[in-house]
Motif scaffolding. Structure first.
Motif, PDB file in Angstrom:
ATOM      1  N   ILE A  72       0.838  -1.201   0.000  1.00 53.58           N
ATOM      2  CA  ILE A  72       0.000   0.000   0.000  1.00 53.58           C
ATOM      3  C   ILE A  72       0.872   1.250   0.000  1.00 53.58           C
ATOM      4  O   ILE A  72       0.606   2.215  -0.732  1.00 53.58           O
ATOM      5  CB  ILE A  72      -0.952  -0.014   1.204  1.00 53.58           C
ATOM      6  CG1 ILE A  72      -1.988  -1.134   1.042  1.00 53.58           C
ATOM      7  CG2 ILE A  72      -1.652   1.335   1.373  1.00 53.58           C
ATOM      8  CD1 ILE A  72      -2.844  -1.370   2.255  1.00 53.58           C
ATOM      9  N   LEU A  73       1.935   1.240   0.800  1.00 60.91           N
ATOM     10  CA  LEU A  73       2.842   2.387   0.856  1.00 60.91           C
ATOM     11  C   LEU A  73       3.531   2.615  -0.492  1.00 60.91           C
ATOM     12  O   LEU A  73       3.577   3.739  -0.992  1.00 60.91           O
ATOM     13  CB  LEU A  73       3.884   2.175   1.949  1.00 60.91           C
ATOM     14  CG  LEU A  73       4.984   3.248   2.053  1.00 60.91           C
ATOM     15  CD1 LEU A  73       4.385   4.619   2.324  1.00 60.91           C
ATOM     16  CD2 LEU A  73       5.983   2.874   3.141  1.00 60.91           C
ATOM     17  N   ILE A  74       4.053   1.547  -1.087  1.00 64.47           N
ATOM     18  CA  ILE A  74       4.752   1.675  -2.372  1.00 64.47           C
ATOM     19  C   ILE A  74       3.785   2.121  -3.467  1.00 64.47           C
ATOM     20  O   ILE A  74       4.092   3.021  -4.266  1.00 64.47           O
ATOM     21  CB  ILE A  74       5.414   0.337  -2.749  1.00 64.47           C
ATOM     22  CG1 ILE A  74       6.531   0.001  -1.759  1.00 64.47           C
ATOM     23  CG2 ILE A  74       5.977   0.398  -4.173  1.00 64.47           C
ATOM     24  CD1 ILE A  74       7.079  -1.404  -1.909  1.00 64.47           C
ATOM     25  N   GLY A  75       2.602   1.499  -3.511  1.00 61.76           N
ATOM     26  CA  GLY A  75       1.606   1.889  -4.499  1.00 61.76           C
ATOM     27  C   GLY A  75       1.188   3.337  -4.345  1.00 61.76           C
ATOM     28  O   GLY A  75       1.054   4.071  -5.333  1.00 61.76           O
ATOM     29  N   ALA A  76       0.988   3.763  -3.095  1.00 64.53           N
ATOM     30  CA  ALA A  76       0.590   5.149  -2.835  1.00 64.53           C
ATOM     31  C   ALA A  76       1.682   6.122  -3.263  1.00 64.53           C
ATOM     32  O   ALA A  76       1.397   7.184  -3.833  1.00 64.53           O
ATOM     33  CB  ALA A  76       0.287   5.318  -1.346  1.00 64.53           C
ATOM     34  N   LEU A  77       2.943   5.776  -3.003  1.00 66.12           N
ATOM     35  CA  LEU A  77       4.062   6.628  -3.418  1.00 66.12           C
ATOM     36  C   LEU A  77       4.118   6.768  -4.934  1.00 66.12           C
ATOM     37  O   LEU A  77       4.369   7.866  -5.462  1.00 66.12           O
ATOM     38  CB  LEU A  77       5.382   6.056  -2.892  1.00 66.12           C
ATOM     39  CG  LEU A  77       5.678   6.284  -1.403  1.00 66.12           C
ATOM     40  CD1 LEU A  77       6.866   5.428  -0.960  1.00 66.12           C
ATOM     41  CD2 LEU A  77       5.954   7.765  -1.121  1.00 66.12           C
ATOM     42  N   LEU A  78       3.886   5.673  -5.640  1.00 59.18           N
ATOM     43  CA  LEU A  78       3.885   5.730  -7.102  1.00 59.18           C
ATOM     44  C   LEU A  78       2.772   6.638  -7.618  1.00 59.18           C
ATOM     45  O   LEU A  78       2.995   7.493  -8.490  1.00 59.18           O
ATOM     46  CB  LEU A  78       3.701   4.318  -7.677  1.00 59.18           C
ATOM     47  CG  LEU A  78       4.899   3.375  -7.575  1.00 59.18           C
ATOM     48  CD1 LEU A  78       4.505   1.971  -8.053  1.00 59.18           C
ATOM     49  CD2 LEU A  78       6.067   3.895  -8.396  1.00 59.18           C
ATOM     50  N   VAL A  79       1.573   6.459  -7.074  1.00 60.58           N
ATOM     51  CA  VAL A  79       0.413   7.229  -7.538  1.00 60.58           C
ATOM     52  C   VAL A  79       0.583   8.715  -7.255  1.00 60.58           C
ATOM     53  O   VAL A  79       0.353   9.558  -8.134  1.00 60.58           O
ATOM     54  CB  VAL A  79      -0.878   6.687  -6.880  1.00 60.58           C
ATOM     55  CG1 VAL A  79      -2.046   7.636  -7.130  1.00 60.58           C
ATOM     56  CG2 VAL A  79      -1.201   5.301  -7.422  1.00 60.58           C
ATOM     57  N   ILE A  80       1.000   9.045  -6.038  1.00 66.49           N
ATOM     58  CA  ILE A  80       1.119  10.463  -5.711  1.00 66.49           C
ATOM     59  C   ILE A  80       2.321  11.082  -6.421  1.00 66.49           C
ATOM     60  O   ILE A  80       2.307  12.268  -6.788  1.00 66.49           O
ATOM     61  CB  ILE A  80       1.196  10.684  -4.185  1.00 66.49           C
ATOM     62  CG1 ILE A  80       0.841  12.138  -3.854  1.00 66.49           C
ATOM     63  CG2 ILE A  80       2.561  10.305  -3.617  1.00 66.49           C
ATOM     64  CD1 ILE A  80       0.566  12.399  -2.402  1.00 66.49           C
ATOM     65  N   GLY A  81       3.363  10.285  -6.660  1.00 69.28           N
ATOM     66  CA  GLY A  81       4.534  10.796  -7.360  1.00 69.28           C
ATOM     67  C   GLY A  81       4.220  11.203  -8.783  1.00 69.28           C
ATOM     68  O   GLY A  81       4.549  12.326  -9.211  1.00 69.28           O
ATOM     69  N   GLN A 105      -0.159   4.010 -12.536  1.00 70.38           N
ATOM     70  CA  GLN A 105      -1.332   3.668 -11.738  1.00 70.38           C
ATOM     71  C   GLN A 105      -1.665   2.179 -11.838  1.00 70.38           C
ATOM     72  O   GLN A 105      -2.045   1.554 -10.842  1.00 70.38           O
ATOM     73  CB  GLN A 105      -2.526   4.520 -12.178  1.00 70.38           C
ATOM     74  CG  GLN A 105      -2.387   5.983 -11.784  1.00 70.38           C
ATOM     75  CD  GLN A 105      -3.459   6.867 -12.390  1.00 70.38           C
ATOM     76  OE1 GLN A 105      -4.418   6.388 -13.000  1.00 70.38           O
ATOM     77  NE2 GLN A 105      -3.298   8.178 -12.248  1.00 70.38           N
ATOM     78  N   VAL A 106      -1.500   1.609 -13.010  1.00 73.11           N
ATOM     79  CA  VAL A 106      -1.705   0.163 -13.158  1.00 73.11           C
ATOM     80  C   VAL A 106      -0.630  -0.593 -12.379  1.00 73.11           C
ATOM     81  O   VAL A 106      -0.917  -1.614 -11.726  1.00 73.11           O
ATOM     82  CB  VAL A 106      -1.696  -0.240 -14.649  1.00 73.11           C
ATOM     83  CG1 VAL A 106      -1.630  -1.760 -14.796  1.00 73.11           C
ATOM     84  CG2 VAL A 106      -2.938   0.289 -15.353  1.00 73.11           C
ATOM     85  N   ALA A 107       0.602  -0.098 -12.418  1.00 72.24           N
ATOM     86  CA  ALA A 107       1.686  -0.729 -11.665  1.00 72.24           C
ATOM     87  C   ALA A 107       1.380  -0.733 -10.170  1.00 72.24           C
ATOM     88  O   ALA A 107       1.632  -1.727  -9.469  1.00 72.24           O
ATOM     89  CB  ALA A 107       3.007  -0.008 -11.930  1.00 72.24           C
ATOM     90  N   ALA A 108       0.824   0.370  -9.662  1.00 72.38           N
ATOM     91  CA  ALA A 108       0.447   0.444  -8.250  1.00 72.38           C
ATOM     92  C   ALA A 108      -0.623  -0.596  -7.923  1.00 72.38           C
ATOM     93  O   ALA A 108      -0.581  -1.249  -6.867  1.00 72.38           O
ATOM     94  CB  ALA A 108      -0.058   1.844  -7.918  1.00 72.38           C
ATOM     95  N   ALA A 109      -1.574  -0.776  -8.835  1.00 74.54           N
ATOM     96  CA  ALA A 109      -2.617  -1.784  -8.635  1.00 74.54           C
ATOM     97  C   ALA A 109      -2.035  -3.196  -8.665  1.00 74.54           C
ATOM     98  O   ALA A 109      -2.448  -4.072  -7.888  1.00 74.54           O
ATOM     99  CB  ALA A 109      -3.694  -1.633  -9.707  1.00 74.54           C
TER     100      ALA A 109
END
Length: 314
Positions: A72-81, A105-109
């Motif tokens: 969740i942390l890594i995905g959130a960092l990618l999305v907000i970045g 965004q797909v990578a975060a998912a």
């Protein structure tokens, strides 16, 4: 205890927004008015960072650290970045390409899916047995859901107080669902998001003093998608699948309409226009405040419907 979690998130956001607002002004990180937008004066960005930290800091304190929380942390960092990069381009009156955003965004998912945050299946209402979907279908549905919710919350962010308020209503609903099912982690994530969005709304109510931009809206959308998968979608019956869909019913229905309309018109899906519900209501003669309140009411009614559906299925 949950109230304490929400207060921590709320206070973090309201403490961070004033200095971030000053930084945004100094960096000229502002949203400038144009023919499509409602505001007439430049409005600072960077509330996304406050929302992100307001959620993540207490989340890392109160949640047990494991593969799921790391994802969740890594995905959130990618999305907000990627969202911050997109917002920076917009402040310079430039368009950031849609493909990098889509890929990230797909990578975060995908990262969330790899950590076990997935739509596994549903309970057969007649036999009470769990029907597990094939892994490939779990993957497809999980990615589509997380990416879809990320997108619809972002598309909803067009008026002061709108996206933040609708997200807060959805987060409250998902919190109640998680609480009723004894899903502690999902309940904590939901209530932290409630605190973060309410803290933001203090500064984003009309006339807005700061915006969260694409970075904040996509971050919130990513979290709502993850929370629903890790909570409301766990071991659901065929009927209660609609609970999280109803909780996010307004942005989902509105943006399905917008996407279909843009496709029929031969326009790119990500091309900004004034086809969203809030713009249509404004064109019908409603004020900005009336429009926001009507959409809040619609979201609340659908959320109440999802709670009723939950009670029927308990």
């Amino acid at each position: 205890m949950y109230f304490l979690y929400s207060i921590c998130s709320f206070l973090t956001v309201i403490a961070l927004i004033p200095p971030l607002r000053k930084i945004a002004i100094n960096l000229d990180f502002v949203d400038r008015p144009n023919s499509r937008k409602i505001h007439i004066e430049p409005v600072p960005h960077l509330a996304s960072i406050a929302i992100f930290l307001g959620f993540i800091i207490p989340y890392l304190v109160f949640i047990d650290w494991n593969m799921k929380s790391a994802a969740i942390l890594i995905g959130a960092l990618l999305v907000i970045g990627i969202g911050l990069i997109d917002d920076w381009y917009k402040t310079k009156a430039k368009d950031f390409p849609a493909w990098p955003k889509l890929i990230v965004q797909v990578a975060a998912a995908v990262i969330a899916f790899s950590a076990g945050i997935t739509f596994e299946g549903f309970t057969n209402p007649f036999t009470q047995e769990m029907v597990l979907l094939p892994v490939w279908l779990q993957f497809v549905l999980t990615i589509l859901w997380i990416f879809g919710v990320t997108t619809v919350i972002n598309f909803m962010d067009g008026l002061d107080g709108l996206s933040g308020g609708v997200s807060a209503i959805a987060a409250i609903t998902l919190f109640l669902v998680a609480l009723s099912k004894g899903q502690i982690d999902s309940a904590i994530m939901s209530i932290l998001l409630v605190g973060a969005t309410l803290g933001y709304l203090i500064f984003n109510k009309p006339p807005a003093k700061i915006y969260m931009g694409d970075a904040g809206a996509t971050f919130i959308g990513f979290l709502l998608g993850v929370i629903a998968l890790d909570g409301a979608f766990k071991q659901v019956t065929a009927i209660s699948i609609f609970i999280p869909v109803l909780a996010l019913g307004v942005p989902i229905a509105d943006n399905l309409y917008v996407i279909v309309k843009r496709m029929l018109a031969g326009k790119p899906i990500y091309q900004a226009d004034r086809s969203q519900m809030h713009y249509r209501l404004l064109s019908a003669g409603l004020t900005q405040k009336q429009t926001v309140l009507i959409i809040y009411l619609m979201s609340t009614c659908l959320s109440l419907a999802s709670i009723i559906l939950l009670l029927i299925n308990i």
